[in-house]
Motif scaffolding. Structure first.
Motif, mmCIF file in Angstrom:
data_model
loop_
_atom_site.group_PDB
_atom_site.id
_atom_site.type_symbol
_atom_site.label_atom_id
_atom_site.label_comp_id
_atom_site.label_asym_id
_atom_site.label_seq_id
_atom_site.Cartn_x
_atom_site.Cartn_y
_atom_site.Cartn_z
ATOM 1 N N LYS A 174 0.825 -1.206 0.000
ATOM 2 C CA LYS A 174 0.000 0.000 0.000
ATOM 3 C C LYS A 174 0.868 1.268 0.000
ATOM 4 C CE LYS A 174 -4.428 0.923 2.208
ATOM 5 N NZ LYS A 174 -5.217 0.695 3.425
ATOM 6 N N ARG B 129 2.231 6.734 -6.702
ATOM 7 C CA ARG B 129 1.197 7.712 -7.084
ATOM 8 C C ARG B 129 1.639 9.135 -6.765
ATOM 9 N NH1 ARG B 129 -3.726 3.911 -5.068
ATOM 10 N NH2 ARG B 129 -3.849 2.709 -6.974
ATOM 11 N N LEU C 208 -10.388 16.915 2.264
ATOM 12 C CA LEU C 208 -11.808 16.629 2.309
ATOM 13 C C LEU C 208 -12.145 15.212 1.846
ATOM 14 C CD1 LEU C 208 -14.033 18.605 3.101
ATOM 15 C CD2 LEU C 208 -14.560 18.796 0.688
ATOM 16 N N VAL C 209 -11.430 14.741 0.833
ATOM 17 C CA VAL C 209 -11.758 13.415 0.331
ATOM 18 C C VAL C 209 -11.004 12.311 1.074
ATOM 19 C CG1 VAL C 209 -12.407 14.214 -1.970
ATOM 20 C CG2 VAL C 209 -10.052 13.513 -1.536
ATOM 21 N N GLY C 210 -10.351 12.688 2.169
ATOM 22 C CA GLY C 210 -9.776 11.659 3.034
ATOM 23 C C GLY C 210 -8.308 11.363 2.798
ATOM 24 N N ALA C 211 -7.584 12.340 2.230
ATOM 25 C CA ALA C 211 -6.147 12.135 2.070
ATOM 26 C C ALA C 211 -5.462 12.415 3.402
ATOM 27 C CB ALA C 211 -5.604 13.062 0.989
ATOM 28 N N ASN D 120 -2.336 13.401 5.941
ATOM 29 C CA ASN D 120 -1.376 14.504 5.827
ATOM 30 C C ASN D 120 -0.165 14.117 4.990
ATOM 31 O OD1 ASN D 120 -2.983 16.123 7.302
ATOM 32 N ND2 ASN D 120 -1.824 15.956 9.209
ATOM 33 N N ARG E 111 -0.017 11.834 2.712
ATOM 34 C CA ARG E 111 -0.406 11.630 1.314
ATOM 35 C C ARG E 111 -0.532 12.974 0.573
ATOM 36 N NH1 ARG E 111 -1.113 11.430 -3.148
ATOM 37 N NH2 ARG E 111 -2.153 9.940 -4.501
ATOM 38 N N LYS F 200 -3.667 20.681 8.699
ATOM 39 C CA LYS F 200 -3.866 20.868 10.140
ATOM 40 C C LYS F 200 -3.238 19.684 10.853
ATOM 41 C CE LYS F 200 -8.058 23.529 9.737
ATOM 42 N NZ LYS F 200 -9.515 23.458 9.800
ATOM 43 N N GLU G 76 -14.852 19.696 10.208
ATOM 44 C CA GLU G 76 -14.146 20.911 9.848
ATOM 45 C C GLU G 76 -14.155 21.820 11.076
ATOM 46 O OE1 GLU G 76 -12.588 21.087 6.980
ATOM 47 O OE2 GLU G 76 -11.762 23.061 7.433
ATOM 48 N N ASN H 59 -6.665 16.135 14.827
ATOM 49 C CA ASN H 59 -6.549 16.687 13.464
ATOM 50 C C ASN H 59 -5.857 15.736 12.495
ATOM 51 O OD1 ASN H 59 -7.861 19.130 13.544
ATOM 52 N ND2 ASN H 59 -6.100 20.196 14.409
ATOM 53 N N SER H 60 -4.789 15.086 13.003
ATOM 54 C CA SER H 60 -4.026 14.222 12.105
ATOM 55 C C SER H 60 -4.777 12.945 11.747
ATOM 56 C CB SER H 60 -2.679 13.881 12.739
ATOM 57 O OG SER H 60 -2.896 13.258 13.978
ATOM 58 N N VAL I 73 -8.198 13.006 11.156
ATOM 59 C CA VAL I 73 -9.471 13.394 10.538
ATOM 60 C C VAL I 73 -9.708 12.644 9.220
ATOM 61 C CG1 VAL I 73 -10.660 15.324 9.402
ATOM 62 C CG2 VAL I 73 -9.669 15.631 11.650
ATOM 63 N N TYR I 74 -8.593 12.361 8.519
ATOM 64 C CA TYR I 74 -8.755 11.701 7.216
ATOM 65 C C TYR I 74 -9.488 10.360 7.339
ATOM 66 C CZ TYR I 74 -4.772 8.570 8.206
ATOM 67 O OH TYR I 74 -3.946 7.632 8.749
ATOM 68 N N ARG J 32 -13.066 11.131 7.207
ATOM 69 C CA ARG J 32 -13.443 11.593 5.864
ATOM 70 C C ARG J 32 -13.572 10.432 4.873
ATOM 71 N NH1 ARG J 32 -11.350 17.237 5.859
ATOM 72 N NH2 ARG J 32 -12.373 18.015 7.738
ATOM 73 N N ARG J 33 -12.933 9.322 5.188
ATOM 74 C CA ARG J 33 -13.060 8.168 4.294
ATOM 75 C C ARG J 33 -14.360 7.403 4.552
ATOM 76 N NH1 ARG J 33 -6.827 5.875 4.367
ATOM 77 N NH2 ARG J 33 -5.916 7.793 3.528
ATOM 78 N N VAL K 214 -18.709 14.026 1.027
ATOM 79 C CA VAL K 214 -19.241 15.383 1.192
ATOM 80 C C VAL K 214 -19.411 16.046 -0.184
ATOM 81 C CG1 VAL K 214 -19.030 17.531 2.490
ATOM 82 C CG2 VAL K 214 -17.842 15.509 3.303
ATOM 83 N N ALA L 112 -10.152 10.153 -4.808
ATOM 84 C CA ALA L 112 -10.729 9.779 -3.507
ATOM 85 C C ALA L 112 -10.420 8.323 -3.168
ATOM 86 C CB ALA L 112 -12.238 10.007 -3.517
ATOM 87 N N GLU M 202 -7.675 6.671 -4.580
ATOM 88 C CA GLU M 202 -6.213 6.548 -4.533
ATOM 89 C C GLU M 202 -5.666 6.837 -3.147
ATOM 90 O OE1 GLU M 202 -4.485 9.048 -7.434
ATOM 91 O OE2 GLU M 202 -5.015 7.734 -9.106
ATOM 92 N N VAL M 203 -6.227 7.847 -2.498
ATOM 93 C CA VAL M 203 -5.698 8.228 -1.187
ATOM 94 C C VAL M 203 -5.942 7.150 -0.141
ATOM 95 C CG1 VAL M 203 -5.853 10.695 -1.601
ATOM 96 C CG2 VAL M 203 -7.760 9.535 -0.507
ATOM 97 N N THR M 204 -6.867 6.245 -0.410
ATOM 98 C CA THR M 204 -7.095 5.170 0.555
ATOM 99 C C THR M 204 -6.239 3.947 0.211
ATOM 100 O OG1 THR M 204 -8.924 4.244 -0.716
ATOM 101 C CG2 THR M 204 -9.477 5.916 0.912
ATOM 102 N N GLY M 205 -5.489 4.014 -0.892
ATOM 103 C CA GLY M 205 -4.557 2.942 -1.223
ATOM 104 C C GLY M 205 -5.163 1.769 -1.979
#
Lengths: 299, 227
Positions: free
Chosen positions: A2, A9, A210-213, A215, A217, A298, B48, B68-69, B71-72, B75-76, B80, B100, B102-105
């Motif tokens: 992963k 990417r 917002l889409v869940g990336a 920090n 990433r 953040k 937020e 904060n670190s 939160v992602y 969001r998954r 929204v 959206a 890709e960031v989850t792998g």
């Protein structure tokens, strides 16, 4: 697997971003290129000054003349002393017969006059030519040598050497400080330019969050992008270093103004300087972008 | 949502003692006039903003206590959708939706399949290679919805998704949202000030007023309300 995928990417995103944000990329690359040229010039100059002063300092030696009637035992003791002295780098012994021979080789008139002296009436003295580690301490070392039993006198160009060393020292320090100051100023300049280009992408970072990336990433592609910009920005400065310095070296025949001031031979000097330039470009690019992104992530 | 209060650092109170429970798979409208706290409420849901007091549990996650670190991770779980679409301008439609995932792998094959699936669902498969600025508002919103649901989130939060669209396009968007709600069992929370849509959809409606829950209309019981 992963994290490997994330890395690949991020690389793709970074390259894509450099291309699709071309005008911003170009601004950063130009800034990096111009400032790296200044750094390159400073590095070339400061290294050459250091090389020049080092070369001259290398030629400074202490010559110790022994008493005419010095015994072998005293000579052995003197050599022991030289070996133990921490500021003595190396020494070379010449018996008065050798000195005579050397002088005869230098000049034919000398040769015929000196030929009249045999070992018994040779007025010359056994000598030691001594090279020191630290030219700044040459005065003290010379005094210590003079105090030794069997040493008749010592010469090292008193006064002149100290002055020369003092001047060189100042020049070296000034050029070094100027180079460092330039590097610091330009590093800030580059960091700020990259920061500005990233600030204009604040919204983009917000959407990524917002889409869940995560920090990391978000940060990774920006950091890679910074490194890429740094690398591209260092191409022209490196070309200038390699071609410019080599051409200048050839044009002046390796010396500047007088044969005393020798330039550093281009190889491998230009390669080393180019590597430094490339590294500065990459590190600064990376620092600039990661610091800028951090403001919008953040933590 | 239990005893939730929100006061902003400048001292302005936005939400007062809000208690609320929404079942899985529900479709709920949140309505209210300007300053009623509906935006703040929704911002707290996707973290937020943090609640000043009280507890918000969303899909099993205690939102208020989330660092904060981290939160992602929340969001998954949620998708929204915004009034201004929030698409990445330098990415194509396909890339925007794929991002959206890709960031989850997720691996590339799976991403391709799911992105094409969801773009087909919102009727934009043929525009996959276009950039957002080449699309109409309705199309951009459909891309945003596709991006929000491609992760198969448990909850879809929509902040005035039809705010910039005319009534015909708005109804198309509502159809898509309803389809997602029914087909995937996704809980949909939608903030809107478009009373016509609310009346037509006949869903549960929460009316907020000055930061408090004024009325909770059961499914189909909403008639009219002046905001």
């Amino acid at each position: 697997m992963k994290s490997c995928r994330t890395f690949v990417r991020s690389f793709r995103d970074a390259f894509r971003s450099v291309i699709r944000n071309f005008s911003l990329s170009l601004a950063s690359i130009t800034c990096i290129a111009i400032t790296l040229i200044i750094i390159a010039a400073a590095l070339l100059m400061s290294d050459n000054v250091k090389n020049f002063t080092d070369e001259i300092e290398k030629d400074v030696t202490v010559v110790a003349f022994l008493d005419s009637d010095v015994t072998n035992e005293k000579r052995d003791n003197f050599e022991m002393f030289l070996k133990k002295n921490s500021n003595v780098e190396l020494f070379d012994y010449k018996s008065k017969a050798d000195v005579k021979e050397d002088m005869q080789k230098e000049n034919e008139t000398f040769s015929s006059i000196l030929a009249e002296w045999d070992d018994a009436n040779n007025p010359l003295k056994d000598t030691y030519t001594i090279k020191v580690h630290d030219v700044k301490k040459i005065g003290n070392t010379a005094k210590d040598i003079e105090k030794q039993d069997g040493v008749n006198s010592v010469q090292y160009g008193e006064g002149l050497v100290e002055k020369l060393v003092g001047v060189f020292d100042a020049i070296e320090k000034i050029t070094f400080c100027a180079a460092i100051a330039l590097i610091i100023v330009t590093v800030f300049l580059i960091i700020n330019t990259i920061k500005l280009t990233i600030f204009s992408r604040k919204r983009e970072i917000g959407i990524m969050r917002l889409v869940g990336a995560s920090n990391s990433r978000i940060k990774l592609p920006f950091v890679i992008e910074g490194i890429i910009l740094g690398m591209i920005g260092s191409i022209i400065p490196i070309l200038i270093v390699v071609l410019g310095y080599t051409t200048m070296y050839d044009y002046f025949g390796g010396i500047l103004f007088s044969p005393v001031i020798k330039l550093i031979t281009p190889m491998p000097f230009v390669v080393n300087t180019s590597i430094i330039i490339l590294l500065i470009g990459m590190i600064v690019g990376m620092l600039g972008s990661s610091r800028a992104v951090r403001r919008y992530i953040k933590v | 949502m239990k005893n939730v209060y929100k006061t902003y650092p400048n001292g302005v109170g936005a939400i007062f003692n809000l208690n609320l429970s929404i079942d899985r798979g529900d479709f709920v409208f949140i309505i209210g006039g300007s300053g009623s706290g509906k935006s703040t409420l929704i911002k707290m849901l996707y973290r937020e903003e943090k609640p000043s007091r009280g507890e918000i549990i969303l899909g099993g996650v205690n939102v208020g206590k989330l660092r904060n670190s981290k939160v992602y991770k929340l969001r998954r779980l949620i998708g929204v959708v915004f009034q201004d679409y929030k698409l990445l301008p330098k990415l194509t439609v396909y890339e925007n939706v794929a991002f959206a995932l890709e960031v989850t792998g997720v691996d590339s094959k799976e991403i391709r399949k799911r992105v094409i699936d969801v773009l087909t669902k919102v009727g934009l498969k043929h525009k996959a290679k276009e950039y957002p600025d080449k699309l109409s508002g309705g199309e951009q919103q459909r891309v945003a919805i596709a991006r929000a649901v491609v992760n198969r989130p448990k909850i879809l939060i929509c902040d005035e998704p039809t705010g910039n669209l005319d009534s015909k396009i708005s109804m198309e968007i509502m159809d898509i949202l309803e389809k997602i709600n029914k087909d995937f069992g996704t809980t949909v929370l939608m903030v809107t000030h478009d009373i016509d849509i609310v009346k037509q959809m006949k869903k549960r409606v929460l009316l907020l007023k000055e930061g408090r829950l004024e009325k909770d209309y059961k499914k189909g019981s909403f008639v009219d309300e002046k905001l």
